[in-house]
Design a protein around this motif. Structure first.
Motif, mmCIF file in Angstrom:
data_model
loop_
_atom_site.group_PDB
_atom_site.id
_atom_site.type_symbol
_atom_site.label_atom_id
_atom_site.label_comp_id
_atom_site.label_asym_id
_atom_site.label_seq_id
_atom_site.Cartn_x
_atom_site.Cartn_y
_atom_site.Cartn_z
ATOM 1 N N LEU A 16 0.815 -1.238 0.222
ATOM 2 C CA LEU A 16 0.179 -0.040 -0.076
ATOM 3 C C LEU A 16 0.923 1.105 0.025
ATOM 4 O O LEU A 16 0.644 2.173 -0.860
ATOM 5 C CB LEU A 16 -0.861 -0.062 1.195
ATOM 6 N N SER A 19 2.541 1.623 -3.456
ATOM 7 C CA SER A 19 1.525 2.079 -4.465
ATOM 8 C C SER A 19 1.019 3.416 -4.240
ATOM 9 O O SER A 19 0.622 4.041 -5.245
ATOM 10 C CB SER A 19 0.145 1.238 -4.314
ATOM 11 N N LEU A 20 0.883 3.947 -3.195
ATOM 12 C CA LEU A 20 0.439 5.192 -2.817
ATOM 13 C C LEU A 20 1.896 6.122 -3.432
ATOM 14 O O LEU A 20 1.410 7.307 -4.100
ATOM 15 C CB LEU A 20 0.542 5.553 -1.399
ATOM 16 N N VAL A 98 -3.046 4.423 6.612
ATOM 17 C CA VAL A 98 -4.027 3.499 5.558
ATOM 18 C C VAL A 98 -4.176 2.188 6.227
ATOM 19 O O VAL A 98 -4.393 0.949 5.662
ATOM 20 C CB VAL A 98 -3.114 3.075 4.383
ATOM 21 N N PRO A 121 -7.652 3.081 2.085
ATOM 22 C CA PRO A 121 -7.980 2.742 1.054
ATOM 23 C C PRO A 121 -8.474 1.250 0.954
ATOM 24 O O PRO A 121 -7.794 0.477 1.346
ATOM 25 C CB PRO A 121 -6.715 2.901 0.087
ATOM 26 N N ALA A 123 -8.177 -1.333 -1.171
ATOM 27 C CA ALA A 123 -7.500 -1.916 -2.180
ATOM 28 C C ALA A 123 -6.305 -2.740 -1.590
ATOM 29 O O ALA A 123 -5.941 -2.442 -0.342
ATOM 30 C CB ALA A 123 -6.983 -0.439 -2.941
ATOM 31 N N LEU A 138 -4.639 1.929 -6.649
ATOM 32 C CA LEU A 138 -5.645 2.916 -5.975
ATOM 33 C C LEU A 138 -6.694 3.772 -6.933
ATOM 34 O O LEU A 138 -7.504 4.349 -6.496
ATOM 35 C CB LEU A 138 -4.771 3.869 -5.118
ATOM 36 N N ALA A 141 -10.601 3.028 -6.769
ATOM 37 C CA ALA A 141 -10.678 2.590 -4.983
ATOM 38 C C ALA A 141 -11.659 3.447 -4.428
ATOM 39 O O ALA A 141 -11.465 4.678 -4.419
ATOM 40 C CB ALA A 141 -9.513 2.192 -4.484
ATOM 41 N N TRP A 143 -12.080 5.025 -0.784
ATOM 42 C CA TRP A 143 -10.971 5.232 -0.049
ATOM 43 C C TRP A 143 -11.756 6.019 1.047
ATOM 44 O O TRP A 143 -12.108 7.262 1.096
ATOM 45 C CB TRP A 143 -9.958 6.331 -0.483
ATOM 46 N N ALA A 168 -9.018 8.231 -6.663
ATOM 47 C CA ALA A 168 -9.955 7.273 -5.724
ATOM 48 C C ALA A 168 -11.143 7.939 -5.310
ATOM 49 O O ALA A 168 -11.199 9.373 -5.563
ATOM 50 C CB ALA A 168 -9.254 6.711 -4.669
ATOM 51 N N ARG A 285 -9.467 -1.098 -12.787
ATOM 52 C CA ARG A 285 -8.536 -0.531 -12.595
ATOM 53 C C ARG A 285 -7.290 -0.411 -13.644
ATOM 54 O O ARG A 285 -7.649 -1.021 -14.597
ATOM 55 C CB ARG A 285 -7.762 -1.119 -11.373
#
Length: 359
Positions: A16, A19-20, A98, A121, A123, A138, A141, A143, A168, A285
């Motif tokens: 996560l 990915s952020l 998160v 989030p 995800a 994300l 997604a 959130w 998101a 996605r």
């Protein structure tokens, strides 16, 4: 155009958090992204994969310079991590997390970390680690943002803006309600997957069951392939809401057991289940990762790409995707995708055999 944030810190550079970071880089939402993680290998991977700009093995003065800090550590250590960070934080930093459990985190960190707003989030993946991170995780997604009674309105507005800029959908609900809901659609399904696999593992005909298990069983139990430690911490942290969900499931299973003697009633229940399942929204996605990937670390020397591709080509291994991720003074990384897990493992053996470090 000026980015939304200057310096951003990701505390826990896994799936996560990574990915952020990638999402912010792709959309130019940060000038500079820093990462902290107690695992030096995670930091090494984050740099090699160009997920972040700088990494830190310890907390220090650099934390006070952040415009945004994101707690992306496992839920079991989020509160402790946030309390440690409070000693270094500047007063202007926006903080969020998160984690998949919100009640205890929001209660403990509101008023302790400056401008803290809890979030989650919706995800994830059965894969773990920064090497599995991708910006598309994300995209589209939901959130969840969980403000507290003492949440600063400006901080809440800034976090909402970040979520929207990442592509998101922000949804604001109370922390306790969040925990009740995710207990039923996330944490309980994880325990069910564990339980079904345990049922197979303890059966005297385990080998036959494994052989007969088809796509339905695999799909239903996929989440059990995630990190056991992180998943354990997740469900334990939400145990009160999860106990309530388990009790409700017991009642449903007893009803289904009784309906085995009432086929028409069972049919009505099955039809209702189908309508519910078919009405679930389909989330599209972007930037989905290659399923069978290898990341190869290479030295900063001429001919490395040719050496890698030639070695695999001579062995008849077809590379479906090839991407140079980083080239720095001390070396870089290449990410390759293969059509099947078997080809990926064959490529791993070949490259390790000629001296490359492969992940």
């Amino acid at each position: 155009m000026k980015p939304l944030f200057g310096k951003v810190g990701i505390f826990g550079i896994g799936l996560l958090g990574g990915s952020l970071a990638l999402g912010m880089r792709e959309r130019f939402l940060a000038e500079e992204i820093h990462a902290y993680d107690p695992d030096p290998r995670a930091l090494e991977d984050a740099l090699a994969l160009q997920v972040v700009d700088k990494v830190h093995a310890s907390l220090g003065e650099w934390v006070s310079e952040l415009d945004l800090g994101v707690l992306a550590a496992p839920v079991g250590v989020l509160v402790n991590e946030g309390q440690k960070l409070a000693r270094f934080s500047g007063p202007h930093t926006l903080w969020t997390d998160v984690g998949s459990v919100k009640g205890p985190v929001v209660e403990a960190l509101t008023g302790v970390l400056p401008n803290f707003v809890g979030s989650h989030p919706m995800a994830g993946s059965e894969k773990a680690g920064v090497e599995a991170a991708h910006a598309g995780l994300l995209q589209n997604a939901v959130w969840v943002i969980t403000p507290h009674g003492n949440t600063d309105p400006t901080a809440l507005c800034k976090l909402r803006e970040l979520v929207q800029n990442l592509g998101a959908y922000p949804l604001e609900i109370a922390p306790a309600l969040h925990d009740r809901l995710v207990a039923r659609i996330s944490h309980l399904p994880y325990l069910l997957a564990v339980g079904l696999n345990r049922l197979v593992a303890q059966d005297p005909h385990q080998d036959l069951l494994m052989f007969l298990a088809a796509g339905g069983f695999r799909d239903l139990t996929r989440v059990a392939s995630g990190s056991p430690r992180m998943s354990r911490d997740m469900v334990v942290a939400n145990k009160e809401a999860l106990r309530e969900a388990i009790e409700d499931l017991r009642a449903v299973m007893l009803e289904l057991e009784n309906q085995l003697e009432a086929p028409e009633a069972l049919l009505e229940t099955a039809l209702e289940a189908k309508r519910t399942r078919d009405s679930l929204p389909i989330v599209k996605r972007s930037l989905l990762p290659v399923m069978n990937e290898l990341v190869v670390q290479v030295p900063d020397k001429p001919g490395q790409i040719a050496t890698v591709s030639t070695a695999l080509g001579n062995a008849g291994v077809n590379i479906k995707n090839f991407e140079v991720l980083a080239i720095r003074d001390e070396g870089g990384a290449i990410r390759m995708g293969f059509a099947t897990p078997e080809e990926r493992e064959e490529a791993r053996q070949i490259l390790e055999g000629i001296g490359y470090k492969v992940r």
